[in-house]
Design a protein around this motif. Structure first.
Motif, PDB file in Angstrom:
ATOM      1  N   PRO A  31       0.828  -1.215   0.000  1.00 20.05           N
ATOM      2  CA  PRO A  31       0.000   0.000   0.000  1.00 20.05           C
ATOM      3  C   PRO A  31       0.858   1.259   0.000  1.00 20.05           C
ATOM      4  CG  PRO A  31      -0.818  -1.583   1.611  1.00 20.05           C
ATOM      5  CD  PRO A  31       0.495  -2.119   1.118  1.00 20.05           C
ATOM      6  N   MET A  32       0.395   2.278  -0.746  1.00 14.88           N
ATOM      7  CA  MET A  32       1.164   3.525  -0.771  1.00 14.88           C
ATOM      8  C   MET A  32       1.352   4.084   0.638  1.00 14.88           C
ATOM      9  SD  MET A  32      -1.498   6.371  -2.318  1.00 14.88           S
ATOM     10  CE  MET A  32      -2.232   5.392  -3.633  1.00 14.88           C
ATOM     11  N   LEU A  33       0.418   3.792   1.535  1.00 16.09           N
ATOM     12  CA  LEU A  33       0.550   4.236   2.920  1.00 16.09           C
ATOM     13  C   LEU A  33       1.821   3.704   3.556  1.00 16.09           C
ATOM     14  CD1 LEU A  33      -0.606   5.588   5.461  1.00 16.09           C
ATOM     15  CD2 LEU A  33      -1.958   3.520   5.862  1.00 16.09           C
ATOM     16  N   ALA A  34       2.247   2.484   3.178  1.00 14.09           N
ATOM     17  CA  ALA A  34       3.472   1.910   3.739  1.00 14.09           C
ATOM     18  C   ALA A  34       4.692   2.754   3.386  1.00 14.09           C
ATOM     19  CB  ALA A  34       3.657   0.471   3.240  1.00 14.09           C
ATOM     20  N   HIS A  35       4.693   3.348   2.211  1.00 15.41           N
ATOM     21  CA  HIS A  35       5.811   4.203   1.805  1.00 15.41           C
ATOM     22  C   HIS A  35       5.877   5.450   2.686  1.00 15.41           C
ATOM     23  CE1 HIS A  35       6.763   2.185  -2.116  1.00 15.41           C
ATOM     24  NE2 HIS A  35       5.527   1.742  -1.939  1.00 15.41           N
ATOM     25  N   ALA A  36       4.711   6.068   2.918  1.00 16.59           N
ATOM     26  CA  ALA A  36       4.675   7.261   3.774  1.00 16.59           C
ATOM     27  C   ALA A  36       5.114   6.916   5.192  1.00 16.59           C
ATOM     28  CB  ALA A  36       3.273   7.863   3.771  1.00 16.59           C
ATOM     29  N   MET A  37       4.658   5.758   5.688  1.00 20.92           N
ATOM     30  CA  MET A  37       5.031   5.354   7.050  1.00 20.92           C
ATOM     31  C   MET A  37       6.521   5.057   7.139  1.00 20.92           C
ATOM     32  SD  MET A  37       1.708   3.022   8.090  1.00 20.92           S
ATOM     33  CE  MET A  37       2.331   2.620   9.742  1.00 20.92           C
ATOM     34  N   GLN A  38       7.093   4.470   6.087  1.00 20.94           N
ATOM     35  CA  GLN A  38       8.529   4.207   6.099  1.00 20.94           C
ATOM     36  C   GLN A  38       9.322   5.510   6.102  1.00 20.94           C
ATOM     37  OE1 GLN A  38      10.759   3.109   2.559  1.00 20.94           O
ATOM     38  NE2 GLN A  38      11.555   1.325   3.613  1.00 20.94           N
ATOM     39  N   SER A  39       8.903   6.479   5.272  1.00 19.17           N
ATOM     40  CA  SER A  39       9.599   7.766   5.241  1.00 19.17           C
ATOM     41  C   SER A  39       9.566   8.421   6.610  1.00 19.17           C
ATOM     42  CB  SER A  39       8.949   8.694   4.208  1.00 19.17           C
ATOM     43  OG  SER A  39       9.128   8.202   2.906  1.00 19.17           O
ATOM     44  N   GLY A  40       8.381   8.464   7.212  1.00 16.32           N
ATOM     45  CA  GLY A  40       8.256   9.061   8.535  1.00 16.32           C
ATOM     46  C   GLY A  40       8.999   8.285   9.595  1.00 16.32           C
ATOM     47  N   GLY A  41       9.037   6.972   9.448  1.00 13.97           N
ATOM     48  CA  GLY A  41       9.722   6.136  10.435  1.00 13.97           C
ATOM     49  C   GLY A  41      11.212   6.385  10.495  1.00 13.97           C
ATOM     50  N   ALA A  42      11.773   6.960   9.429  1.00 12.90           N
ATOM     51  CA  ALA A  42      13.213   7.213   9.396  1.00 12.90           C
ATOM     52  C   ALA A  42      13.648   8.264  10.400  1.00 12.90           C
ATOM     53  CB  ALA A  42      13.629   7.628   7.982  1.00 12.90           C
ATOM     54  N   VAL A  43      12.716   9.099  10.899  1.00 16.58           N
ATOM     55  CA  VAL A  43      13.089  10.113  11.890  1.00 16.58           C
ATOM     56  C   VAL A  43      12.817   9.614  13.315  1.00 16.58           C
ATOM     57  CG1 VAL A  43      12.763  12.002  10.280  1.00 16.58           C
ATOM     58  CG2 VAL A  43      10.842  11.302  11.733  1.00 16.58           C
ATOM     59  N   SER A  44      12.602   8.310  13.454  1.00 17.05           N
ATOM     60  CA  SER A  44      12.454   7.646  14.761  1.00 17.05           C
ATOM     61  C   SER A  44      11.368   8.276  15.629  1.00 17.05           C
ATOM     62  CB  SER A  44      13.796   7.658  15.512  1.00 17.05           C
ATOM     63  OG  SER A  44      14.803   7.034  14.756  1.00 17.05           O
ATOM     64  N   PRO A  45      10.134   8.294  15.151  1.00 17.13           N
ATOM     65  CA  PRO A  45       9.058   8.891  15.957  1.00 17.13           C
ATOM     66  C   PRO A  45       8.741   8.051  17.184  1.00 17.13           C
ATOM     67  CG  PRO A  45       8.136   7.778  14.041  1.00 17.13           C
ATOM     68  CD  PRO A  45       9.629   7.746  13.870  1.00 17.13           C
ATOM     69  N   GLU A  46       8.398   8.735  18.270  1.00 21.17           N
ATOM     70  CA  GLU A  46       7.939   8.022  19.471  1.00 21.17           C
ATOM     71  C   GLU A  46       6.519   7.512  19.289  1.00 21.17           C
ATOM     72  OE1 GLU A  46       8.333  10.141  23.099  1.00 21.17           O
ATOM     73  OE2 GLU A  46      10.425  10.735  22.729  1.00 21.17           O
ATOM     74  N   ARG A  47       5.724   8.255  18.529  1.00 19.43           N
ATOM     75  CA  ARG A  47       4.341   7.866  18.289  1.00 19.43           C
ATOM     76  C   ARG A  47       4.006   8.087  16.814  1.00 19.43           C
ATOM     77  NH1 ARG A  47       0.931  10.578  23.329  1.00 19.43           N
ATOM     78  NH2 ARG A  47       2.601  10.477  24.890  1.00 19.43           N
ATOM     79  N   THR A  48       3.177   7.213  16.281  1.00 16.39           N
ATOM     80  CA  THR A  48       2.673   7.362  14.920  1.00 16.39           C
ATOM     81  C   THR A  48       1.159   7.247  14.965  1.00 16.39           C
ATOM     82  OG1 THR A  48       4.677   6.434  13.916  1.00 16.39           O
ATOM     83  CG2 THR A  48       2.677   6.440  12.573  1.00 16.39           C
ATOM     84  N   VAL A  49       0.482   8.267  14.456  1.00 19.89           N
ATOM     85  CA  VAL A  49      -0.977   8.290  14.445  1.00 19.89           C
ATOM     86  C   VAL A  49      -1.443   8.384  12.998  1.00 19.89           C
ATOM     87  CG1 VAL A  49      -3.065   9.455  15.245  1.00 19.89           C
ATOM     88  CG2 VAL A  49      -0.999   9.458  16.683  1.00 19.89           C
ATOM     89  N   ILE A  50      -2.275   7.433  12.610  1.00 16.67           N
ATOM     90  CA  ILE A  50      -2.847   7.421  11.267  1.00 16.67           C
ATOM     91  C   ILE A  50      -4.294   7.879  11.374  1.00 16.67           C
ATOM     92  CG2 ILE A  50      -3.250   6.069   9.178  1.00 16.67           C
ATOM     93  CD1 ILE A  50      -0.316   6.112  10.081  1.00 16.67           C
ATOM     94  N   VAL A  51      -4.642   8.921  10.641  1.00 16.93           N
ATOM     95  CA  VAL A  51      -6.017   9.425  10.646  1.00 16.93           C
ATOM     96  C   VAL A  51      -6.755   8.787   9.473  1.00 16.93           C
ATOM     97  CG1 VAL A  51      -7.493  11.450  10.574  1.00 16.93           C
ATOM     98  CG2 VAL A  51      -5.241  11.591  11.672  1.00 16.93           C
ATOM     99  N   ALA A  52      -7.687   7.891   9.784  1.00 16.06           N
ATOM    100  CA  ALA A  52      -8.424   7.144   8.763  1.00 16.06           C
ATOM    101  C   ALA A  52      -9.849   7.652   8.673  1.00 16.06           C
ATOM    102  CB  ALA A  52      -8.411   5.651   9.086  1.00 16.06           C
ATOM    103  N   GLY A  53     -10.471   7.408   7.555  1.00 17.97           N
ATOM    104  CA  GLY A  53     -11.866   7.792   7.345  1.00 17.97           C
ATOM    105  C   GLY A  53     -12.561   6.755   6.500  1.00 17.97           C
ATOM    106  N   HIS A  54     -12.565   6.976   5.180  1.00 19.02           N
ATOM    107  CA  HIS A  54     -13.168   6.010   4.274  1.00 19.02           C
ATOM    108  C   HIS A  54     -12.430   4.672   4.370  1.00 19.02           C
ATOM    109  CE1 HIS A  54     -15.022   4.312   0.715  1.00 19.02           C
ATOM    110  NE2 HIS A  54     -13.827   4.072   0.211  1.00 19.02           N
TER     111      HIS A  54
END
Length: 451
Positions: A31-54
Motif C-alpha cells: 500500500p502507498m501508505l506503507a511508503h509514507a510510514m517508512q519515510s516518517g519512520g526514518a526520523v524515529s518517531p515516538e508515536r505514529t498516528v494514522i487518521v483514517a476515514g473512508h
C-alpha cells in the motif's frame, strides 16, 4: 528531539473509481501508505498516528501489518485537513515534542527532507515543505520574505504577481505539538467549501508572532496520487528510484527498465538480473546469484552463486542454497533446494526438501496436495530423479537413490536403491495401422453426415 507522526489517510479518492481506500492502492506491491510510514519512520518517531476515514477498518488492518505500534484514529466526517490533524489531538495528549504531518497519498518524501525540516525547527516555530514546480498550475503558492513564509495563497485567491511564483505548497509541515494544536483550534471554516484548512495555521502563526519558514524539496517527492494515472506515474517513480539504488550498490541489470521490483526487494552485490524479471514482496537474492530472463520471484531466498530461470517461478517459502540451479519452466513453492542441487526443466517442486547434489529430471512433480491437506516430499543427497517422475507425498527418497523415468513413486525409497514404478510395456504388431484405418473411416463417415 521527540517526534510524533500524524499521517492523514482518510480520503475516499473518488477519482480512483475504486472500492479500495485510496491509501491502500499498491506501489511496489505494498500500500502507498506503507511508503509514507517508512519515510516518517526514518526520523524515529515516538508515536505514529494514522487518521483514517473512508474504509477505516481496512486501513486499520493494513496499518497493523505495517507497524503494530501505530495508532489509528477515525475522522468520521471529512471536514478538511486541519480537522483531520485535530483528530490526533487526543492520541497525542501530553506529548511534549514536535509533530510531523504527512499524507498517506504522498508516498515519496525522502527521510533526508524530513531531517532538514526538523533541523530548521531550531530557528523557526513552524516549518512548511515546498517545491519549485515545473508547472505550478493550480497549486497554492508560498510567499516568502527572506527566510520567512509570509503566507500561503491559494491559486484562486492569488494576484497575477503571486501566480507567477513557482514555489508551491506540499501541505507537509512540522511544529511543536502544543503550538500546532493551539493554532488548529483557531482555524475557521469561513470559505466556499466550509472546510477547516491546515494551510490557515500559517497566517494564524504569523499573527501570533511565531516564526514560520518553508524549505524546498524536489518536486518528485511531493507527487500526490488522486487517480489511476497518478498511481501509474507513482509506480514508475518508485521503480526508477529502486533500480537506480540497486545499480549504485553493484548489481548488474542488463535491461533495467524491464525489471520490476517490490518495496522490500533485497539484492546483493554482483548479482546479475536479466531482462523481464518480476520481484514480488519478500525476496532476498544474495551476492553473485543470477536471475535469468522472464522469471517471477516472491517470498523466497536465493543464495550466493545460485542460478534461477529463465522462465522460472519461485513462490513463498522457496529457499535456494548456494550454487543450486532452478531452470526453465520450473516452479518451486515452500521447498528447500540444498547446495549444488539442480531442478533444470519443466518441474513442480512443492512442500519438499531436496538434498545437496541431487538432480531432478525434467517433468518431475511432487504431488503434495490430496484435495484437503498438503504433504511433504523428502529427497536426500546425491539423488537422481528420472524424467517424468511423480512423487506422491508423503514420501522419502534416501541418499544416493534413483528413480526410473516415468515412475509414480508412492512408497519410500531406501538409500542407493533404484525405484521402478511403471506399467509393463507391450507392443502389438500391426495394431497401429488397424487403429489409424478405423479412425480415418469414422472421420470420413462424420464428414459425409455433415453434408
Amino acid at each position: 528531539m521527540r517526534i510524533a507522526l500524524v499521517i492523514l489517510a482518510a480520503g475516499k479518492g473518488t477519482r480512483m473509481n475504486s472500492d479500495l481506500p485510496k491509501v491502500l492502492h499498491p506501489i511496489g506491491q505494498v500500500p502507498m501508505l506503507a511508503h509514507a510510514m517508512q519515510s516518517g519512520g526514518a526520523v524515529s518517531p515516538e508515536r505514529t498516528v494514522i487518521v483514517a476515514g473512508h474504509g477505516a477498518d481496512q486501513v486499520a488492518r493494513a496499518v497493523e501489518e505495517i507497524d503494530e505500534t501505530a495508532q489509528v484514529v477515525l475522522q468520521e466526517e471529512q471536514l478538511g485537513t486541519a480537522h483531520a490533524v485535530d483528530q490526533a489531538r487526543a492520541a497525542l495528549e501530553g506529548f511534549d515534542g514536535d509533530v510531523v504531518v504527512l499524507y498517506g497519498d504522498t508516498p515519496f518524501i525522502r527521510p533526508e527532507t524530513l531531517e532538514r525540516m526538523l533541523a530548521a525547527r531550531a530557528q523557526h516555530d513552524l516549518v512548511i515543505l515546498g517545491f519549485d514546480a515545473a508547472d505550478p498550475a493550480r497549486y497554492g503558492r508560498l510567499v516568502m520574505q527572506g527566510d520567512q513564509l509570509e503566507r500561503i495563497v491559494e491559486y484562486k485567491d492569488a494576484s497575477d504577481e503571486e501566480r507567477a511564483l513557482s514555489f508551491c505548497n506540499s501541505g507537509i509541515m512540522t511544529g511543536d505539538a502544543r503550538a500546532l494544536f493551539d493554532l488548529i483550534s483557531r482555524v475557521g471554516n469561513d470559505n466556499a467549501s466550509g472546510e477547516y484548512y491546515l494551510t490557515d495555521v500559517v497566517e494564524l502563526a504569523r499573527d501570533s508572532g511565531l516564526s514560520v519558514t518553508a524549505i524546498a524539496c524536489d518536486e518528485e517527492e511531493t507527487l500526490g496520487i488522486n487517480s489511476r494515472a497518478d498511481l501509474a506515474a507513482a509506480e514508475a517513480v518508485f521503480q526508477n528510484r529502486a533500480r537506480a539504488e540497486l545499480l549504485e550498490t553493484g548489481i548488474t541489470m542488463t535491461a533495467p527498465d524491464t525489471v520490476h521490483l517490490a518495496f522490500d526487494t533485497v539484492i546483493g552485490r554482483d548479482a546479475l538480473i536479466e531482462p523481464n524479471v518480476v520481484f514480488g514482496p519478500g525476496v532476498t537474492v544474495e551476492s553473485g546469484a543470477t536471475i535469468r530472463a522472464f522469471s517471477h520471484l516472491e517470498g523466497c531466498h536465493v543464495s550466493r552463486g545460485a542460478v534461477v530461470g529463465p522462465y522460472a517461478r519461485l513462490r513463498p517459502g522457496a529457499e535456494l542454497a548456494e550454487d543450486c540451479h532452478v531452470g526453465n519452466f520450473v516452479e518451486i513453492k515452500n521447498a528447500t533446494i540444498a547446495e549444488g542441487a539442480k531442478v533444470n526443466h519443466l518441474s513442480y517442486i512443492g512442500d519438499a526438501s531436496i538434498g545437496a547434489g541431487s538432480n531432478i529430471g525434467a517433468g518431475t512433480i511432487t504431488c503434495n496436495y490430496d484435495g484437503v491437506m498438503k504433504h511433504h516430499t523428502e529427497i536426500g543427497k546425491r539423488v537422481f530423479i528420472g524424467s517424468n517422475t511423480m512423487l506422491v507425498a508423503p514420501v522419502t527418497v534416501g541418499d544416493g537413490a534413483m528413480t526410473a523415468s516415468g515412475s509414480v513413486i508412492t512408497r519410500n525409497v531406501e538409500s542407493e536403491a533404484l525405484a521402478i514404478a511403471r506399467a509393463k510395456q507391450e507392443n502389438k504388431p500391426g495394431h497401429a495401422r488397424k487403429l489409424f484405418d478405423l479412425l480415418k473411416a469414422k472421420a470420413a463417415k462424420r464428414a459425409m453426415e455433415a453434408k
